[in-house]
Design an enzyme around this catalytic site. Structure first.
Site, short mmCIF file in Angstrom:
data_model
loop_
_atom_site.label_atom_id
_atom_site.label_comp_id
_atom_site.label_asym_id
_atom_site.label_seq_id
_atom_site.Cartn_x
_atom_site.Cartn_y
_atom_site.Cartn_z
CB ILE A 265 -0.99 -0.03 1.18
CG1 ILE A 265 -1.86 -1.30 1.10
CG2 ILE A 265 -1.91 1.17 1.21
CD1 ILE A 265 -2.62 -1.48 -0.21
CD GLU B 219 3.72 6.15 1.64
OE1 GLU B 219 3.35 6.69 2.70
OE2 GLU B 219 2.94 5.52 0.89
NE ARG C 104 -0.87 7.56 16.60
CZ ARG C 104 -0.65 6.52 15.80
NH1 ARG C 104 -0.19 5.39 16.28
NH2 ARG C 104 -0.87 6.62 14.52
CD1 TRP D 298 -8.10 13.04 8.49
CD2 TRP D 298 -6.37 11.89 7.65
NE1 TRP D 298 -8.47 11.71 8.43
CE2 TRP D 298 -7.43 10.97 7.92
CE3 TRP D 298 -5.19 11.39 7.11
CZ2 TRP D 298 -7.33 9.60 7.67
CZ3 TRP D 298 -5.09 10.01 6.87
CH2 TRP D 298 -6.15 9.13 7.16
CD GLU E 271 -9.91 -3.11 7.66
OE1 GLU E 271 -9.57 -1.97 8.00
OE2 GLU E 271 -10.71 -3.81 8.30
CG HIS F 223 -4.80 -2.22 11.88
ND1 HIS F 223 -5.50 -2.67 10.79
CD2 HIS F 223 -4.76 -0.88 11.78
CE1 HIS F 223 -5.86 -1.63 10.05
NE2 HIS F 223 -5.42 -0.54 10.63
N1 GLN Z 1 0.16 5.04 1.29
C1 GLN Z 1 -0.14 5.13 2.68
C2 GLN Z 1 0.75 4.16 3.46
O1 GLN Z 1 1.02 3.11 2.98
C3 GLN Z 1 -1.58 4.84 2.96
C4 GLN Z 1 -1.91 4.99 4.42
C5 GLN Z 1 -3.38 4.96 4.74
O2 GLN Z 1 -4.16 4.43 3.99
N2 GLN Z 1 -3.79 5.50 5.86
O3 GLN Z 1 1.15 4.42 4.57
ZN ZN Z 2 -5.05 2.22 4.62
#
Ligand code: GLN
Ligand code: ZN
Length: 786
Positions: free
Chosen positions: A463, A516, A547, A593, A697, A726
């Site tokens: 992702i 990233e 958090r 956000w 998901e 998670h």
């Molecule tokens: N590209 C983002 C990552 O992999 C996506 C995060 C998300 O969906 N909250 O961290």
């Molecule tokens: Zn996500």
């Protein structure tokens, strides 16, 4: 401060100015530090208890210093050690069966047990977490079944009132109301078909009644009962049932018990208009009603006249955003309400909702620039605003002319600022044509992409993020503190990218990412590079438990002075022959956000952000990046609380995504990622995004969503997550094979992609590598059997 308005003898004095709630984390995130020290084994339970009590005391004193009366219920007592919905569950002793071993003799959960519900422990899964109304705060979802114990189990609320009283303060306890509590709950495991937590209303009311008696005995003049669920109609029970539950609950709490056996009740319903719940409140015995007059409309004259017997707590200061209040306008609203109430009106000035959603104090921000600072009001400034308005309402504008003048000046400076309305941005948005929102038909694109990309069936990918290691965080901190220079930092990031690319090659993934490493946060990273945004230093807001997030402030017209991600993505691509997927955050998520300007419709702002992203996609494409993912995890979260508003929202949000993504050639493959599996509500919108591939998901729900997606006619690529990121658990090859087999049974294999549920940034490398190895192995098995 000022004189009390004319008081009805039967109702205790309600303060002229108050706030519905205040940030619980503390100005220096004291809550976070105290909790994490305890969880990490660096402090004892007694130390934690002392820190929490200290934080509560500091908050009371702070609010007193800021001008709220300490002796007349103006200061809310709304502290929570983790979450205010979980607090109600434990007050009611409504502990799911699986935690039975954590409940000590006598049945009152202690603080360690409370944290177990919130965070899980070993094999004990925590309560599920989900978004609180249309905010970015997460609450814990109570689990209520026909046999869940419900009684008045824990007197924490009374205890905290007495704690404050011992310190010389008469506070106003705040609790989530019974109807909202039950609507936010989900049926406990094993509850029979057709059971709804609302079926337990009478048991819950019995417990609340005892709580109110306890508060009455302790001498609390007021209690605030929050029923925000009333402003939404998106519950799975019909509105009539919600209103019937409300009627019953007000009768039990306010009607059946006379004062002073209970405190006077202030029923607040933040986040929108009460609609047809307002007459129910008007006809009840509650002593005060809170109206959100920022998000909600001012009720009509008849509706107001029906509230004549109540104190009306008018929420005219926005508790959900950071802009300085237009005091003139707010005063106009207050006067309108006062006129509608008629002779003898009792009206108090308040925030529209709890200040939980905004940071503490603008004064602490030294790098926002003097001008921008004057446009803003964080929690502490808002406490000042309600008082100025209360005084103006009572004594007229003259005594506060100075404050009104300053507020007007700040507004004028904001309106006139060159960055707020920029011609080049405006004319570009105004010049958009329908064609700017469309790509060629999917069938045509799919063929072109298949040819260029040449991917196997069931392509594997991730992702976007790979683990954010301590070294990465350290490098970022060092750059911020000027301990290392930009070149050193970039070299560290490049080294990390190389490591991640090599790892993905070794694992045998088909579509790679750069990982990233350079992103502190998926929104703030872009906010720092776009014009029109500002970033705070201390603007922390609680997201859940310990958090916190630091939303950026979108104050002006948005544009992109330079490419934002191209160098990183190109560097990754230069290291490998496999396709590398570029990674962007979508326009809706960037808005959701951040704190967004309130002087124009969100749709307008969204289009500006979308155009900046559109340019980024074009640059990525020009740099040879043939796949780009635009994440929209917040698409569903901004869904309005009223069904009638859904269509308009989905229309502009989907259009913004399309504007961002439709400028590329048919051969460029656009992905999107949505973090959730509740597809039902927005499936039409997801189709409307027109992305070539959508990842969602799906692991926790075992691919349950796929048959529905297939039967809806969804024909594009879909990547149902095959494992839950998670948890640190590594899924086995068999497990993933089973899920993938279910997936290919539900959806044609040519549509399917294989990926985890979400980004891997919160995981460690050990787990990540092992899990991805199994993902690739399982994919090979399933491919071989196609
Ligand atoms: N590209 C983002 C990552 O992999 C996506 C995060 C998300 O969906 N909250 O961290
Ligand atoms: Zn996500």
């Amino acid at each position: 401060m000022t004189q009390p308005p004319a008081v009805d003898r039967t109702v205790p004095y309600f303060p002229g100015a108050t706030v519905l709630g205040y940030p619980r984390i503390g100005p220096a995130r004291e809550l976070k530090r105290a909790l994490e020290a305890y969880w990490g084994g660096h402090s004892e339970l007694d130390d934690l208890q002392a820190s929490l009590a200290g934080l509560r005391a500091d908050t009371r004193r702070r609010l007193g210093r800021l001008g709220l009366n300490v002796d007349d219920a103006a200061i809310p007592s709304d502290f929570s050690a983790y979450d205010h919905v979980l607090d109600v569950a434990t007050t009611l002793g409504a502990i799911p069966e699986r935690f039975a071993s954590r409940v000590p003799e006598g049945g009152v959960l202690d603080l360690p047990g409370y944290f177990t519900l919130a965070r899980g422990e070993g094999d004990l899964a925590p309560l599920e977490m989900t978004k609180w109304f249309d905010s970015n705060y997460h609450y814990l979802v109570p689990e209520i079944g026909p046999d869940t114990p419900i009684r008045y189990a824990d007197d924490r609320v009374v205890h905290q009132f007495l704690e404050a009283a011992g310190d010389g303060a008469t506070t106003r306890p705040v609790v989530v109301g019974p109807v909202t509590f039950l609507l936010l709950s989900k049926p406990a495991d094993g509850a029979p078909e057709g059971f709804h937590p609302l079926d337990r209303l009478d048991d819950v009311l019995a417990a609340y009644t005892e709580l109110l008696h306890g508060l009455g005995e302790a001498g609390a003049p007021w209690v605030q009962i929050d029923e925000p669920a009333l402003v939404s109609d998106t519950w799975e029970v019909p509105r009539e049932r919600v209103l019937a539950a409300l009627t019953r609950s007000l009768e039990a709490l306010a009607g059946a018990v006379a004062r002073p056996a209970r405190p006077a009740i202030f029923l607040a319903a933040p986040y929108g208009s009460l609609g047809d719940a307002l007459p129910v409140l008007a006809g009840s015995h509650v002593e005060a009603v809170g109206l959100d007059l920022v998000r909600g409309a001012v009720p009509g004259r008849d509706a107001l006249a029906a509230l004549r017997e109540k104190v009306v707590v008018a929420g005219v200061v926005d508790g959900h955003n950071v802009w300085r209040t237009d005091l003139d306008r707010a005063l106009g609203v207050l006067e309108q309400v006062r006129d509608g109430l008629g002779e003898g009106a009792r009206i108090a000035v308040a925030t529209s909702c709890s200040l939980l959603h905004v940071p503490h104090d603008v004064e602490r921000e030294k790098h926002l620039g003097r001008e921008l600072s004057t446009w803003l009001a964080f929690a502490d400034q808002k406490v000042g605003e309600v008082q100025v308005l209360a005084q103006a309402l009572l004594e007229g504008r003259d005594p506060v002319a100075g404050e009104l003048g300053e507020a007007a000046e700040a507004r004028a400076s904001r309106a006139a600022h060159a960055g707020v309305e920029r011609e080049e941005v405006r004319s570009r948005v105004a010049g958009l044509k329908d064609a700017d929102f469309h790509r060629v038909a999917y069938g045509e694109r799919a063929g072109a992409q298949a040819e260029v990309l040449d991917l196997p069936v069931l392509p594997t990918t991730t992702i976007g993020s790979f683990p954010q290691t301590t070294e990465l965080r350290r490098a970022r901190a060092a750059l911020r503190k000027h301990e290392i220079d930009r070149d050193t930092y970039e070299a560290a990031m490049r080294a990390e990218i190389e490591k991640v690319v090599r790892l993905q090659e070794e694992l045998g993934l088909d579509v790679l990412v750069h990982g990233e490493p350079e992103r502190n946060d998926m929104v703030q990273y872009f906010a720092e590079l776009l014009d029109g945004f500002a970033v705070t230093q201390h603007g922390w807001v609680q997201s859940y438990g310990s958090r916190c997030t630091r939303p950026s402030i979108l104050w002006g017209d948005v544009s992109r002075p330079a490419p934002m991600t191209v160098a990183w993505a190109s560097y990754a691509a230069s290291l490998t022959d496999r396709p590398v997927k570029g990674m962007l955050t979508g326009p809706v998520t960037i808005l959701a956000w951040s704190f967004v300007r309130d002087d124009q419709p969100l749709a307008e702002t969204a289009n500006q952000v979308a155009l900046a992203l559109r340019d980024e996609l074009a640059d990525l494409e020009a740099a040879g990046i043939g796949i780009v993912q635009v994440d929209e995890p917040a698409l569903r979260e901004l869904l309005p609380l009223r069904r009638t508003d859904h269509a308009a929202y989905l229309d502009w949000s989907v259009r913004a995504f399309r504007l961002a993504t439709s400028g590329v050639a048919p051969t460029t493959q656009v992905h999107t990622h949505l973090c959730y599996s509740e597809f039902g509500e927005v499936i039409g919108a997801i189709d409307g995004l027109d992305a070539d591939v959508t990842s969602i998901e799906a692991a926790r729900s075992k691919m349950e969503i796929l048959p529905a997606i297939h039967s809806s006619g969804f024909e594009r690529g879909i990547g149902p997550g095959v494992y839950d990121i998670h948890s640190p658990r590594v899924p086995s090859v068999e497990e993933i094979t089973e899920l993938l087999t279910a997936a290919v049974d539900a959806v044609p294999a040519r549509q399917l992609w294989v990926n985890p549920d979400c980004g891997l940034k919160t995981r460690r490398y050990e787990e990540t590598t092992a899990a991805l190895e199994n993902l690739v192995a399982a994919t090979r098995t399933v491919r071989a059997n196609l």
